[in-house]
Motif scaffolding. Structure first.
Motif, PDB file in Angstrom:
ATOM      1  N   VAL A  68       0.860  -1.179   0.000  1.00  0.00           N
ATOM      2  CA  VAL A  68       0.000   0.000   0.000  1.00  0.00           C
ATOM      3  C   VAL A  68       0.895   1.228   0.000  1.00  0.00           C
ATOM      4  O   VAL A  68       1.808   1.333   0.831  1.00  0.00           O
ATOM      5  CB  VAL A  68      -0.941   0.013   1.229  1.00  0.00           C
ATOM      6  N   LYS A  69       0.652   2.136  -0.933  1.00  0.00           N
ATOM      7  CA  LYS A  69       1.442   3.363  -1.027  1.00  0.00           C
ATOM      8  C   LYS A  69       1.059   4.313   0.106  1.00  0.00           C
ATOM      9  O   LYS A  69      -0.101   4.382   0.497  1.00  0.00           O
ATOM     10  CB  LYS A  69       1.202   4.043  -2.369  1.00  0.00           C
ATOM     11  N   GLY A  70       2.022   5.053   0.593  1.00  0.00           N
ATOM     12  CA  GLY A  70       1.778   5.996   1.672  1.00  0.00           C
ATOM     13  C   GLY A  70       1.251   7.334   1.170  1.00  0.00           C
ATOM     14  O   GLY A  70       1.275   7.631  -0.021  1.00  0.00           O
ATOM     15  N   VAL A  71       0.746   8.111   2.110  1.00  0.00           N
ATOM     16  CA  VAL A  71       0.335   9.493   1.847  1.00  0.00           C
ATOM     17  C   VAL A  71       1.266  10.360   2.691  1.00  0.00           C
ATOM     18  O   VAL A  71       1.172  10.347   3.913  1.00  0.00           O
ATOM     19  CB  VAL A  71      -1.133   9.736   2.249  1.00  0.00           C
ATOM     20  N   PRO A  72       2.190  11.085   2.034  1.00  0.00           N
ATOM     21  CA  PRO A  72       3.167  11.860   2.808  1.00  0.00           C
ATOM     22  C   PRO A  72       2.481  12.731   3.852  1.00  0.00           C
ATOM     23  O   PRO A  72       1.443  13.301   3.570  1.00  0.00           O
ATOM     24  CB  PRO A  72       3.865  12.701   1.742  1.00  0.00           C
ATOM     25  N   PRO A  73       2.993  12.783   5.057  1.00  0.00           N
ATOM     26  CA  PRO A  73       4.279  12.271   5.509  1.00  0.00           C
ATOM     27  C   PRO A  73       4.224  10.831   6.016  1.00  0.00           C
ATOM     28  O   PRO A  73       5.212  10.305   6.483  1.00  0.00           O
ATOM     29  CB  PRO A  73       4.651  13.217   6.646  1.00  0.00           C
ATOM     30  N   THR A  74       3.071  10.168   5.931  1.00  0.00           N
ATOM     31  CA  THR A  74       2.947   8.788   6.400  1.00  0.00           C
ATOM     32  C   THR A  74       3.501   7.836   5.346  1.00  0.00           C
ATOM     33  O   THR A  74       3.127   7.927   4.172  1.00  0.00           O
ATOM     34  CB  THR A  74       1.464   8.455   6.679  1.00  0.00           C
ATOM     35  N   PRO A  75       4.391   6.913   5.753  1.00  0.00           N
ATOM     36  CA  PRO A  75       4.956   5.978   4.772  1.00  0.00           C
ATOM     37  C   PRO A  75       3.939   4.914   4.376  1.00  0.00           C
ATOM     38  O   PRO A  75       2.943   4.697   5.063  1.00  0.00           O
ATOM     39  CB  PRO A  75       6.133   5.357   5.524  1.00  0.00           C
ATOM     40  N   GLY A  76       4.203   4.262   3.272  1.00  0.00           N
ATOM     41  CA  GLY A  76       3.381   3.126   2.866  1.00  0.00           C
ATOM     42  C   GLY A  76       3.647   1.942   3.778  1.00  0.00           C
ATOM     43  O   GLY A  76       4.450   2.016   4.711  1.00  0.00           O
ATOM     44  N   PHE A  77       2.956   0.831   3.507  1.00  0.00           N
ATOM     45  CA  PHE A  77       3.139  -0.353   4.348  1.00  0.00           C
ATOM     46  C   PHE A  77       2.841  -1.613   3.555  1.00  0.00           C
ATOM     47  O   PHE A  77       2.290  -1.561   2.452  1.00  0.00           O
ATOM     48  CB  PHE A  77       2.258  -0.282   5.605  1.00  0.00           C
ATOM     49  N   LEU A  78       3.227  -2.737   4.118  1.00  0.00           N
ATOM     50  CA  LEU A  78       2.883  -4.052   3.598  1.00  0.00           C
ATOM     51  C   LEU A  78       1.831  -4.652   4.517  1.00  0.00           C
ATOM     52  O   LEU A  78       2.019  -4.684   5.737  1.00  0.00           O
ATOM     53  CB  LEU A  78       4.108  -4.969   3.545  1.00  0.00           C
ATOM     54  N   ALA A  79       0.730  -5.114   3.941  1.00  0.00           N
ATOM     55  CA  ALA A  79      -0.287  -5.842   4.699  1.00  0.00           C
ATOM     56  C   ALA A  79       0.008  -7.322   4.504  1.00  0.00           C
ATOM     57  O   ALA A  79       0.162  -7.781   3.372  1.00  0.00           O
ATOM     58  CB  ALA A  79      -1.682  -5.500   4.186  1.00  0.00           C
ATOM     59  N   VAL A  80       0.124  -8.085   5.601  1.00  0.00           N
ATOM     60  CA  VAL A  80       0.549  -9.479   5.525  1.00  0.00           C
ATOM     61  C   VAL A  80      -0.440 -10.365   6.275  1.00  0.00           C
ATOM     62  O   VAL A  80      -0.764 -10.107   7.434  1.00  0.00           O
ATOM     63  CB  VAL A  80       1.965  -9.658   6.140  1.00  0.00           C
ATOM     64  N   TRP A  81      -0.905 -11.413   5.596  1.00  0.00           N
ATOM     65  CA  TRP A  81      -1.773 -12.415   6.206  1.00  0.00           C
ATOM     66  C   TRP A  81      -1.096 -13.770   6.093  1.00  0.00           C
ATOM     67  O   TRP A  81      -0.491 -14.087   5.060  1.00  0.00           O
ATOM     68  CB  TRP A  81      -3.118 -12.513   5.471  1.00  0.00           C
ATOM     69  N   ASP A  82      -1.212 -14.597   7.127  1.00  0.00           N
ATOM     70  CA  ASP A  82      -0.766 -15.981   7.023  1.00  0.00           C
ATOM     71  C   ASP A  82      -1.809 -16.763   6.239  1.00  0.00           C
ATOM     72  O   ASP A  82      -3.018 -16.536   6.393  1.00  0.00           O
ATOM     73  CB  ASP A  82      -0.598 -16.605   8.412  1.00  0.00           C
ATOM     74  N   VAL A  83      -1.350 -17.688   5.397  1.00  0.00           N
ATOM     75  CA  VAL A  83      -2.236 -18.564   4.643  1.00  0.00           C
ATOM     76  C   VAL A  83      -2.327 -19.877   5.417  1.00  0.00           C
ATOM     77  O   VAL A  83      -1.324 -20.568   5.622  1.00  0.00           O
ATOM     78  CB  VAL A  83      -1.696 -18.825   3.215  1.00  0.00           C
ATOM     79  N   ASN A  84      -3.525 -20.215   5.881  1.00  0.00           N
ATOM     80  CA  ASN A  84      -3.737 -21.437   6.647  1.00  0.00           C
ATOM     81  C   ASN A  84      -3.763 -22.660   5.732  1.00  0.00           C
ATOM     82  O   ASN A  84      -3.887 -22.531   4.518  1.00  0.00           O
ATOM     83  CB  ASN A  84      -5.048 -21.332   7.440  1.00  0.00           C
ATOM     84  N   SER A  85      -3.666 -23.853   6.298  1.00  0.00           N
ATOM     85  CA  SER A  85      -3.603 -25.093   5.507  1.00  0.00           C
ATOM     86  C   SER A  85      -4.855 -25.310   4.662  1.00  0.00           C
ATOM     87  O   SER A  85      -4.793 -25.958   3.612  1.00  0.00           O
ATOM     88  CB  SER A  85      -3.359 -26.299   6.410  1.00  0.00           C
ATOM     89  N   ASP A  86      -6.008 -24.744   5.070  1.00  0.00           N
ATOM     90  CA  ASP A  86      -7.236 -24.890   4.287  1.00  0.00           C
ATOM     91  C   ASP A  86      -7.394 -23.778   3.240  1.00  0.00           C
ATOM     92  O   ASP A  86      -8.410 -23.688   2.566  1.00  0.00           O
ATOM     93  CB  ASP A  86      -8.460 -24.926   5.198  1.00  0.00           C
TER      94      ASP A  86
END
Length: 154
Positions: free
Chosen positions: A122-140
């Motif tokens: 996700v791109k940031g809106v200055p002065p806030t930096p962007g970030f990565l959103a991360v989810w674990d993928v479960n076995s199902d």
């Protein structure tokens, strides 16, 4: 547009209709594509990026409009795409449809190399930096309920 060599499939977003289409790639003539199933809702608004897992049996879409987030689908070479339960996850970027970016918009989605995590940038809106959103993928195939943000949102 995203291709899976292992599944011989190509998927594309249809941003105007908030859908995803799936095509089979002819192994003898890779320029020959055949539609598989019908276009399916991306699970949000303004789909803009897709990611296949390594096996090619799971496809995830990143939506960047007013109804943002991810949605994942099982990939079937005969019937097409079907939503996977518990994979619709919001990011909460507070955008419009279409997105008014590029600042503050969803950008790209990938699986980690081992396939155990789904990562959206996700791109940031200055002065806030962007970030990565991360989810674990479960076995199902489902995704963890809560998103981890890297770097953490202050």
């Amino acid at each position: 547009m995203k291709a899976s060599a292992n599944a011989s499939m190509l998927a594309t977003v249809n941003t105007g209709s908030n859908t995803i289409s799936l095509f089979a790639i002819d192994k003898k003539n890779p320029t020959s594509l055949t539609a598989v199933g019908q276009p399916i809702s991306s699970g949000g608004e303004f789909p803009q990026s897709l990611a296949f897992n390594e096996a090619g049996n799971m496809l995830c879409a990143l939506n960047g409009g007013a109804l943002d987030g991810v949605q994942c689908f099982s990939v079937n070479s005969t019937s097409g795409l079907a939503p996977i339960a518990n994979t619709r996850r919001e990011i909460g970027i507070n955008q419009t449809t279409p997105a008014t970016g590029p600042a503050g918009t969803a950008s790209h989605i990938i699986f980690s190399e081992d396939g155990k995590q789904l990562i959206a940038s996700v791109k940031g809106v200055p002065p806030t930096p962007g970030f990565l959103a991360v989810w674990d993928v479960n076995s199902d195939g489902s995704l963890t309920l809560h998103v981890a943000q890297l770097p953490p949102n202050p």
